[in-house]
Design a protein around this motif. Structure first.
Motif, PDB file in Angstrom:
ATOM      1  N   UNK A   1       6.553   6.025   3.061  1.00 56.53           N
ATOM      2  CA  UNK A   1       7.039   6.038   4.427  1.00 56.53           C
ATOM      3  C   UNK A   1       6.202   5.103   5.315  1.00 56.53           C
ATOM      4  N   UNK A   2       4.893   5.131   5.079  1.00 55.22           N
ATOM      5  CA  UNK A   2       4.030   4.261   5.881  1.00 55.22           C
ATOM      6  C   UNK A   2       4.334   2.785   5.637  1.00 55.22           C
ATOM      7  N   UNK A   3       4.559   2.462   4.401  1.00 54.46           N
ATOM      8  CA  UNK A   3       4.917   1.075   4.091  1.00 54.46           C
ATOM      9  C   UNK A   3       6.232   0.736   4.770  1.00 54.46           C
ATOM     10  N   UNK A   4       7.178   1.678   4.655  1.00 53.76           N
ATOM     11  CA  UNK A   4       8.499   1.474   5.245  1.00 53.76           C
ATOM     12  C   UNK A   4       8.390   1.232   6.743  1.00 53.76           C
TER      13      UNK A   4
ATOM     14  N   UNK B   1      11.708  -0.781   7.630  1.00 51.22           N
ATOM     15  CA  UNK B   1      12.821  -0.485   6.720  1.00 51.22           C
ATOM     16  C   UNK B   1      12.728   0.977   6.290  1.00 51.22           C
ATOM     17  N   UNK B   2      13.629   1.409   5.427  1.00 52.78           N
ATOM     18  CA  UNK B   2      13.620   2.822   5.040  1.00 52.78           C
ATOM     19  C   UNK B   2      12.744   3.053   3.813  1.00 52.78           C
TER      20      UNK B   2
ATOM     21  N   UNK C   1       8.358  -8.804   0.071  1.00 54.94           N
ATOM     22  CA  UNK C   1       7.714  -8.303   1.273  1.00 54.94           C
ATOM     23  C   UNK C   1       7.059  -6.945   1.008  1.00 54.94           C
ATOM     24  N   UNK C   2       7.850  -6.082   0.368  1.00 52.97           N
ATOM     25  CA  UNK C   2       7.373  -4.722   0.100  1.00 52.97           C
ATOM     26  C   UNK C   2       6.171  -4.743  -0.838  1.00 52.97           C
ATOM     27  N   UNK C   3       6.287  -5.519  -1.891  1.00 51.44           N
ATOM     28  CA  UNK C   3       5.191  -5.550  -2.861  1.00 51.44           C
ATOM     29  C   UNK C   3       3.905  -6.034  -2.212  1.00 51.44           C
ATOM     30  N   UNK C   4       4.045  -7.052  -1.380  1.00 48.92           N
ATOM     31  CA  UNK C   4       2.864  -7.571  -0.690  1.00 48.92           C
ATOM     32  C   UNK C   4       2.228  -6.505   0.194  1.00 48.92           C
ATOM     33  N   UNK C   5       3.106  -5.879   0.993  1.00 51.39           N
ATOM     34  CA  UNK C   5       2.614  -4.853   1.910  1.00 51.39           C
ATOM     35  C   UNK C   5       1.956  -3.715   1.133  1.00 51.39           C
ATOM     36  N   UNK C   6       2.595  -3.309   0.056  1.00 50.14           N
ATOM     37  CA  UNK C   6       2.064  -2.198  -0.745  1.00 50.14           C
ATOM     38  C   UNK C   6       0.672  -2.564  -1.247  1.00 50.14           C
ATOM     39  N   UNK C   7       0.561  -3.770  -1.703  1.00 52.99           N
ATOM     40  CA  UNK C   7      -0.726  -4.236  -2.209  1.00 52.99           C
ATOM     41  C   UNK C   7      -1.772  -4.227  -1.093  1.00 52.99           C
TER      42      UNK C   7
ATOM     43  N   UNK D   1      -1.845  -2.669   1.662  1.00 49.69           N
ATOM     44  CA  UNK D   1      -2.183  -1.361   2.205  1.00 49.69           C
ATOM     45  C   UNK D   1      -2.859  -0.473   1.161  1.00 49.69           C
ATOM     46  N   UNK D   2      -2.909  -0.956  -0.063  1.00 48.47           N
ATOM     47  CA  UNK D   2      -3.556  -0.184  -1.124  1.00 48.47           C
ATOM     48  C   UNK D   2      -2.747   1.027  -1.542  1.00 48.47           C
ATOM     49  N   UNK D   3      -1.450   0.812  -1.718  1.00 49.36           N
ATOM     50  CA  UNK D   3      -0.581   1.928  -2.092  1.00 49.36           C
ATOM     51  C   UNK D   3      -0.790   2.374  -3.536  1.00 49.36           C
ATOM     52  N   UNK D   4      -0.863   3.663  -3.733  1.00 48.93           N
ATOM     53  CA  UNK D   4      -0.855   4.252  -5.076  1.00 48.93           C
ATOM     54  C   UNK D   4       0.189   5.348  -5.089  1.00 48.93           C
ATOM     55  N   UNK D   5       1.159   5.257  -5.965  1.00 43.67           N
ATOM     56  CA  UNK D   5       2.222   6.271  -5.975  1.00 43.67           C
ATOM     57  C   UNK D   5       1.652   7.669  -6.171  1.00 43.67           C
TER      58      UNK D   5
END
Lengths: 339, 339
Positions: B8-11, B16-17, B38-44, B46-50
């Motif tokens: 959600x934070x990435x979104x 986006x959703x 775009x999403x992959x970059x942002x996830x990276x 922001x340090x996203x871990x599922x």
DNA sequence: GACCAGAATGTTAACGTTAACATCATTAAT
DNA sequence: ATTAATGATGTTAACGTTAACATTCTGGTC
């Protein structure tokens, strides 16, 4: 096939709310005795098991800690794991055990998986080939509690629990020197690893304090396994007679075992022709035909200490990055010569 | 301190959703290339871990299997665990390792915790004192996939992966008989355990097929550890001269080590005064002053096979309750007398 | 330009639990 | 009898994710 019973199902079966059932299950007060009894009975009869996944999701706390070890076979790591498990058990934590098989990529993947499973902290003993510092920096910025044990990356900014590698290495080298040996070689480990570096340092320090020469060819990389020890020793044995060392300090016992095999194959006798000492006090060390002089590592203690350190970080009782050394003990046997 | 980033934070950061982000993370199709990037970059960044906890909650599948072992120290279990880990790793499962420390209550508690953590299956090697069948029946009715390994409860209705205990016990007893020994004792294990029972059966069968007497006092319970082996052997050595056995088959190597110690303390010589054989091929067996004749258990194979069996049940490919035996190999050394 | 297929994206609800707050019942104090 | 306090129970929303369905956009066809 009863699948998984939920609080809500118990609640429905009794015509009450899930919240009340939750209160009973978690032993909260303000529940009528009769209700409590009814709920407990129903829960039992329906075979209820609380779902910690859901709990963890809400509380952001999994009571699980991840452990990454580079190998499982030899006696050291199982003992460490036993120590970790003991502490974790006392505090109601479970262990997810992963195994990098001395592969830096697999190690990284293991850590990522552990993070995804939302462990509350991770304990890592690095593979021999771990070198990507930036990854650990990223990990550090995630804020997840991490401690290294035994095989640490010093610059990564995490606490490290190990043994007094340098001091012990120096002491056992000194022991060889005290026996009158002057030409002493060292089978070293990877220098990216704390133990590789520290044991080499101890060796060098002992040698220089005694004004002994360290020929370049006397420091050979063997890695931590028998095979490497064998090959490294062969290199030493291939040196011209007058350049050949009279004693060897191996980075650890498995490497020493390999070296001993090489010495034996060449028809040389331990300790008469070549003295050798190891490090770690493998379970086999004292059972060899010529029992191996080595350094005993209290593996169980290392595990306990490391787990305690991690838990104190998890519980917010400890912020500092420390280097904790559990004390070793020399085991003088016969491979180092008369004593 | 970046805590944990969510979909959600990435979104939100991208306007986006969450669903679209989820699709990208999981490599689903029907996502615009630009968005994906775009999403992959942002996830990276922001340090996203599922969060697998959340995933597991929805999918009712944790990709985690529980392992319960009675001890960790000796060489057998670490090897088994390595085998289990290898198979699990291939299939993307993680292991929660728990340790009962030979305590039946702790074992039960461990299983309950594993169930709560919603493991997809459990592998159990029983403690020596496990006897409560009803608990396992309850467990079975929960439908959770379970396999036993090495130390099984035969009546519990779960598959069991072990070695050919009975056949191997018979064979090694026969080996003693072939050496001309007639008075042979057995240090037995708990009879609640499959290995205790089966090895005793093999011993008895070999003896009776050779019309050899089995005196009651020659079957002594030693348990699986050195201490028990020592004490049991002492009992045998305290028998009057003419009743004393000339050879001993110990339930496992640790028990044999204890027995050897007892024999040594009494000033007797192996194999001249008393021959002894073990079971398990502990790493120390061949290094003893008189190398121990024993039965080699392919521990790694047992672990692999057990894990494969569990996974096939989890994947619904296998319903049947089986008894799987990995083949052992006799290791003839010197403790059994000339050969 | 109207229409449509398909691609891209969004919305909602659900997984099982519990914190926080809301409501209802009971008892005690006036 | 009225009020207050406390005890027992209920309701709602949230944790992070995704399946299932809903909507919007795109480019192509007639």
């Amino acid at each position: 096939m009863s699948s998984n019973v939920t609080l809500k199902q118990i609640a429905e079966a009794l015509g009450i709310s899930a919240m009340t059932v939750s209160r009973v299950i978690n032993n909260k007060k303000n529940v009528d005795e009769k209700t409590r009894k009814k709920v407990l009975e129903k829960a039992k009869s329906m075979g209820y098991t609380p779902n910690y996944l859901a709990k963890s999701l809400v509380s952001n706390k999994s009571f699980t800690i991840g452990v990454v070890v580079p190998e499982i076979s030899h006696s050291f790591f199982p003992e460490v794991i036993r120590g970790i498990e003991e502490v974790a058990y006392q505090e109601n934590y479970q262990l997810i055990l992963t195994h990098s098989a001395e592969d830096a990529e697999r190690e990284k993947a293991a850590i990522e998986t552990l993070r995804s499973k939302r462990v509350d902290g991770i304990m890592i003993s690095c593979s021999q080939f771990t070198s990507d510092l930036s990854y650990f920096e990223e990990l550090r910025s995630s804020g997840l509690p991490v401690v290294f044990f035994d095989r640490c990356m010093d610059e990564a900014g995490f606490s490290c629990v190990g043994v007094d590698d340098k001091a012990a290495a120096k002491k056992i080298t000194q022991h060889l020197i005290d026996h009158g040996y002057k030409k002493i070689a060292h089978l070293k480990g990877a220098q990216g690893l704390s133990i590789g570096r520290r044991r080499l340092e101890g060796f060098i320090e002992a040698m220089s304090e005694n004004q002994l020469e360290i020929a370049d060819e006397w420091i050979v990389e063997s890695g931590l396994q028998e095979k490497g020890g064998f090959e490294a020793m062969m290199k030493l044995l291939d040196l011209p007679e007058d350049k050949r060392p009279r004693a060897v300090f191996a980075i650890n016992d498995p490497a020493a075992f390999g070296a001993i095999e090489a010495i034996r194959e060449r028809g040389l006798v331990i300790p008469d022709d070549i003295a050798i000492v190891g490090f770690s006090d493998d379970i086999r060390a004292e059972l060899l035909p010529v029992p191996l002089t080595t350094v005993h590592q209290p593996a169980y203690e290392v595990g306990k200490k490391a787990a305690e350190t991690l838990l104190s970080i998890i519980n917010g009782e400890n912020e500092s990055v420390e280097n904790i050394e559990v004390l070793t003990q020399m085991k003088i046997r016969s491979s180092c010569g008369v004593h």
